[in-house]
Design a protein around this motif. Structure first.
Motif, PDB file in Angstrom:
ATOM      1  N   ALA A   1      10.519   2.354 -34.861  1.00 23.72           N
ATOM      2  CA  ALA A   1      11.692   3.114 -35.294  1.00 23.72           C
ATOM      3  C   ALA A   1      12.971   2.317 -35.057  1.00 23.72           C
ATOM      4  CB  ALA A   1      11.754   4.453 -34.560  1.00 23.72           C
ATOM      5  N   ALA A   2      13.027   1.647 -33.930  1.00 22.66           N
ATOM      6  CA  ALA A   2      14.202   0.826 -33.647  1.00 22.66           C
ATOM      7  C   ALA A   2      14.312  -0.329 -34.637  1.00 22.66           C
ATOM      8  CB  ALA A   2      14.125   0.302 -32.219  1.00 22.66           C
ATOM      9  N   ALA A   3      13.161  -0.949 -34.950  1.00 22.21           N
ATOM     10  CA  ALA A   3      13.173  -2.068 -35.904  1.00 22.21           C
ATOM     11  C   ALA A   3      13.579  -1.584 -37.292  1.00 22.21           C
ATOM     12  CB  ALA A   3      11.796  -2.727 -35.954  1.00 22.21           C
ATOM     13  N   VAL A   4      13.015  -0.441 -37.712  1.00 23.84           N
ATOM     14  CA  VAL A   4      13.358   0.095 -39.036  1.00 23.84           C
ATOM     15  C   VAL A   4      14.823   0.524 -39.073  1.00 23.84           C
ATOM     16  CG1 VAL A   4      12.875   1.932 -40.685  1.00 23.84           C
ATOM     17  CG2 VAL A   4      10.999   0.783 -39.533  1.00 23.84           C
ATOM     18  N   ALA A   5      15.299   1.068 -37.970  1.00 23.57           N
ATOM     19  CA  ALA A   5      16.713   1.451 -37.907  1.00 23.57           C
ATOM     20  C   ALA A   5      17.603   0.222 -38.100  1.00 23.57           C
ATOM     21  CB  ALA A   5      17.010   2.127 -36.573  1.00 23.57           C
ATOM     22  N   GLN A   6      17.184  -0.902 -37.529  1.00 25.20           N
ATOM     23  CA  GLN A   6      17.947  -2.133 -37.705  1.00 25.20           C
ATOM     24  C   GLN A   6      17.906  -2.594 -39.156  1.00 25.20           C
ATOM     25  OE1 GLN A   6      19.943  -3.601 -35.617  1.00 25.20           O
ATOM     26  NE2 GLN A   6      20.444  -5.260 -37.024  1.00 25.20           N
ATOM     27  N   VAL A   7      16.699  -2.503 -39.765  1.00 27.13           N
ATOM     28  CA  VAL A   7      16.569  -2.859 -41.181  1.00 27.13           C
ATOM     29  C   VAL A   7      17.442  -1.949 -42.031  1.00 27.13           C
ATOM     30  CG1 VAL A   7      14.976  -2.918 -43.134  1.00 27.13           C
ATOM     31  CG2 VAL A   7      14.268  -3.830 -40.918  1.00 27.13           C
ATOM     32  N   LYS A   8      17.430  -0.657 -41.701  1.00 29.22           N
ATOM     33  CA  LYS A   8      18.243   0.303 -42.448  1.00 29.22           C
ATOM     34  C   LYS A   8      19.729  -0.017 -42.315  1.00 29.22           C
ATOM     35  CE  LYS A   8      19.025   4.506 -41.001  1.00 29.22           C
ATOM     36  NZ  LYS A   8      18.937   5.949 -40.636  1.00 29.22           N
ATOM     37  N   LEU A   9      20.123  -0.411 -41.116  1.00 28.71           N
ATOM     38  CA  LEU A   9      21.527  -0.759 -40.895  1.00 28.71           C
ATOM     39  C   LEU A   9      21.911  -1.970 -41.735  1.00 28.71           C
ATOM     40  CD1 LEU A   9      24.173  -0.365 -39.383  1.00 28.71           C
ATOM     41  CD2 LEU A   9      23.258  -1.798 -37.543  1.00 28.71           C
TER      42      LEU A   9
ATOM     43  N   ALA B   1      14.339   1.983 -46.684  1.00 27.38           N
ATOM     44  CA  ALA B   1      14.420   1.902 -45.223  1.00 27.38           C
ATOM     45  C   ALA B   1      14.651   3.282 -44.624  1.00 27.38           C
ATOM     46  CB  ALA B   1      15.548   0.941 -44.811  1.00 27.38           C
ATOM     47  N   GLU B   2      15.467   4.081 -45.301  1.00 28.59           N
ATOM     48  CA  GLU B   2      15.735   5.436 -44.810  1.00 28.59           C
ATOM     49  C   GLU B   2      14.465   6.276 -44.825  1.00 28.59           C
ATOM     50  OE1 GLU B   2      17.635   8.862 -43.444  1.00 28.59           O
ATOM     51  OE2 GLU B   2      18.252   6.766 -43.414  1.00 28.59           O
ATOM     52  N   VAL B   3      13.716   6.191 -45.932  1.00 28.69           N
ATOM     53  CA  VAL B   3      12.457   6.951 -46.043  1.00 28.69           C
ATOM     54  C   VAL B   3      11.476   6.498 -44.965  1.00 28.69           C
ATOM     55  CG1 VAL B   3      10.432   7.342 -47.499  1.00 28.69           C
ATOM     56  CG2 VAL B   3      12.719   7.477 -48.487  1.00 28.69           C
ATOM     57  N   LYS B   4      11.354   5.172 -44.802  1.00 24.83           N
ATOM     58  CA  LYS B   4      10.437   4.648 -43.793  1.00 24.83           C
ATOM     59  C   LYS B   4      10.880   5.058 -42.396  1.00 24.83           C
ATOM     60  CE  LYS B   4       8.081   0.417 -42.331  1.00 24.83           C
ATOM     61  NZ  LYS B   4       7.960  -1.051 -42.523  1.00 24.83           N
ATOM     62  N   TYR B   5      12.206   5.023 -42.167  1.00 23.63           N
ATOM     63  CA  TYR B   5      12.714   5.425 -40.859  1.00 23.63           C
ATOM     64  C   TYR B   5      12.387   6.890 -40.576  1.00 23.63           C
ATOM     65  CZ  TYR B   5      16.025   6.372 -37.078  1.00 23.63           C
ATOM     66  OH  TYR B   5      16.578   6.746 -35.903  1.00 23.63           O
ATOM     67  N   GLN B   6      12.577   7.743 -41.583  1.00 25.19           N
ATOM     68  CA  GLN B   6      12.253   9.158 -41.411  1.00 25.19           C
ATOM     69  C   GLN B   6      10.767   9.335 -41.119  1.00 25.19           C
ATOM     70  OE1 GLN B   6      14.366  11.562 -41.147  1.00 25.19           O
ATOM     71  NE2 GLN B   6      16.176  10.380 -41.677  1.00 25.19           N
ATOM     72  N   ALA B   7       9.915   8.575 -41.846  1.00 27.85           N
ATOM     73  CA  ALA B   7       8.468   8.677 -41.629  1.00 27.85           C
ATOM     74  C   ALA B   7       8.105   8.242 -40.207  1.00 27.85           C
ATOM     75  CB  ALA B   7       7.722   7.834 -42.655  1.00 27.85           C
ATOM     76  N   VAL B   8       8.716   7.137 -39.761  1.00 23.41           N
ATOM     77  CA  VAL B   8       8.437   6.652 -38.405  1.00 23.41           C
ATOM     78  C   VAL B   8       8.928   7.663 -37.374  1.00 23.41           C
ATOM     79  CG1 VAL B   8       8.979   4.855 -36.720  1.00 23.41           C
ATOM     80  CG2 VAL B   8       8.435   4.236 -39.060  1.00 23.41           C
ATOM     81  N   GLN B   9      10.092   8.258 -37.638  1.00 21.99           N
ATOM     82  CA  GLN B   9      10.619   9.259 -36.722  1.00 21.99           C
ATOM     83  C   GLN B   9       9.681  10.455 -36.623  1.00 21.99           C
ATOM     84  OE1 GLN B   9      12.780   7.967 -34.659  1.00 21.99           O
ATOM     85  NE2 GLN B   9      14.497   9.334 -35.033  1.00 21.99           N
ATOM     86  N   VAL B  10       9.155  10.879 -37.787  1.00 24.38           N
ATOM     87  CA  VAL B  10       8.206  11.998 -37.790  1.00 24.38           C
ATOM     88  C   VAL B  10       6.951  11.625 -37.011  1.00 24.38           C
ATOM     89  CG1 VAL B  10       6.689  13.374 -39.277  1.00 24.38           C
ATOM     90  CG2 VAL B  10       9.068  13.008 -39.931  1.00 24.38           C
TER      91      VAL B  10
END
Length: 477
Positions: A264-272, A105-114
């Motif tokens: 990004a918001a959805a992935v951030a929630q998944v990461k949380l 989730a962290e990797v995906k979040y970083q990718a989405v952020q980029v």
């Protein structure tokens, strides 16, 4: 007689009470260091670490004159691989999965952020290009309006020039007659008058020529202005197309930025959620480890006391034999003979409880997730559930019970071997065969391999206590 062994003394003895505590209210996740089930994330991380290690080794020049032995290097790398696997296997499967899910989730979040930042950059560039395109469009349209105005003015000028030229042509036509000069001469005009008349005629012809020249020039300028109008129209059309394209890009990128932001918001929630799950599993792992520490300390204290009592009893028996030998020697009028220690059928060594491979050796481990050093207090033998487990030496079954970490446990005391009190412990059993108080022989089946307790795969966790302290089983095998 040894008072703490069942059957050795009719008096009641203390035993290692059953302890099911795990330090957690929920059932523990199973745990194993045998690795029978796939751990893709852990194995991938291990391979990555070893690949980097191999690259570092390859990059460092050898200090020896001779090239390194490939076989020796392979053996070294194999050892490193096995050690890394053993270290990484200290984490439970569930903890590994939770941490892997969080890392994913962290990797995906970083990718989405980029991607989100890149889309924002493209949007800003598109908006800037849109401003430039709009400015170019305004300039082009202004140039087109100016060119059209110039053409209109040129057409008006042409109309005026045509009128002037028409009047000049008509006047010249009316006055252009070859008999004019002759009439002047026949009238007997003075030479000066004749010259003046000729000058007037030349002036008329000059005005006519100027009018035609001006008309031609005006027509040429009008053609140039019309060409400029065509160019301006092309520029304006291109500017309109560019402006329309930038508007489309701005619209599309605005939608992309909104979508990336939402993702990004959805992935951030998944990461949380994954982070909370990983934290929960880490806390569970820590609770399980603390539970194992308490269990090991508790058992160790009991076995230390047993070992002292057993060695003291052996010393008393030997002292009694020495006293009896001295009495016999006195009666037989000879010197007392040396009295040996009590004979043992264990031969100073232990046998493997299972004739199979070792999946994790005894020793300190650095927990890859909790980041602390912990003792792996036994040797793990890989085997399928239901595989018979045999007594490592002759002895007495002193205890059997279930523990939340070690699962079904069975203790066998082997008495004093080479001056040390030895107890072997068999963990994670699926089923018992021997019973407390039963005397078993070396190689006799005492239980069966299982995966009870904090375990994720069928294996035997084999422990050796020497004088009550846990030691490396391989020292006695």
């Amino acid at each position: 007689m040894v008072p703490h062994f069942p059957g050795a003394n009719p008096r009641p003895r203390g035993s290692i009470k059953r302890d099911d505590s795990t330090g957690t209210s929920a059932p523990p996740y199973p745990r194993s260091r045998t690795g029978p089930r796939g751990r893709p994330t852990v194995v991938a991380a291990c391979c990555l670490v070893l690949s980097l290690s191999a690259g570092v080794l390859a990059a460092v020049p050898s200090a020896q004159a001779d090239p390194p032995d490939p076989a020796a290097k392979k053996k070294q790398l194999d050892s490193q691989i096995n050690q890394q696997k053993a270290d990484l296997a200290e984490a439970s499967d569930q903890l590994g999965k939770s941490v892997a899910a969080y890392n994913q989730a962290e990797v995906k979040y970083q990718a989405v952020q980029v991607r989100y930042a890149a889309a924002q950059g493209r949007l800003a560039a598109a908006k800037a290009a849109d401003v430039v395109a709009a400015s170019k469009l305004a300039s082009a349209e202004q140039a087109l309006r100016t060119a059209i105005s110039d053409v209109a003015a040129g057409e008006q000028l042409i109309t005026e020039k045509r009128a002037v030229a028409g009047r000049a042509v008509r006047s010249a036509y009316q006055q252009q007659n070859s008999l004019v000069g002759l009439s002047i001469a026949l009238r007997g005009a003075a030479p000066a008058d004749i010259a003046t008349g000729m000058q007037v005629q030349r002036n008329v012809f000059g005005i006519q020529g100027n009018a035609i020249t001006n008309l031609n020039n005006a027509q040429a300028q009008l053609a140039s202005k019309r060409a400029k109008v065509a160019v301006a129209e092309q520029a304006a059309a291109a500017a309109r197309a560019e402006a329309a394209q930038t508007v489309r890009q701005v619209t599309e990128l605005t939608q992309q930025v909104a979508a990336d932001k939402a993702e990004a918001a959805a992935v951030a929630q998944v990461k949380l959620v994954a982070f909370k799950a990983a934290e929960k599993e880490k806390n569970s792992e820590l609770a399980q480890y603390n539970s194992l520490l308490r269990e090991r300390t508790r058992v160790q204290q009991i076995l230390i006391a047993r070992a002292r009592a057993e060695k003291a009893a052996a010393a008393r028996r030997k002292a009694a034999r020495e006293k009896a030998e001295r009495e016999r020697a006195r009666k037989e009028h000879r010197a007392p003979r040396n009295v040996p220690d009590e004979p043992s059928d264990n031969g100073g060594r232990l046998s493997k409880p299972i004739d199979t491979y070792i999946t994790s050796p005894f020793g300190m481990r650095f927990h890859p997730i909790l980041h602390y050093w912990k003792l792996h207090d036994g040797t793990d033998f890989g085997a399928g559930c239901g595989t018979p487990i045999r007594a490592a030496a002759s002895g007495v079954v002193t205890d059997k019970y279930y523990n939340g970490g070690y699962g079904n446990r069975l203790f066998v005391s082997h008495g004093v071997i080479d001056g040390s009190s030895i107890t072997t412990v068999y963990n994670h059993l699926s089923k018992y065969k021997a019973h407390v108080g039963e005397r078993v022989s070396r190689g006799e089946i005492i239980g069966y391999v299982g995966t009870t307790g904090y375990s994720t795969g069928c294996h035997l966790h084999f422990m050796v206590y020497q004088d009550g302290n846990v030691v490396n089983p391989m020292k006695w095998l």
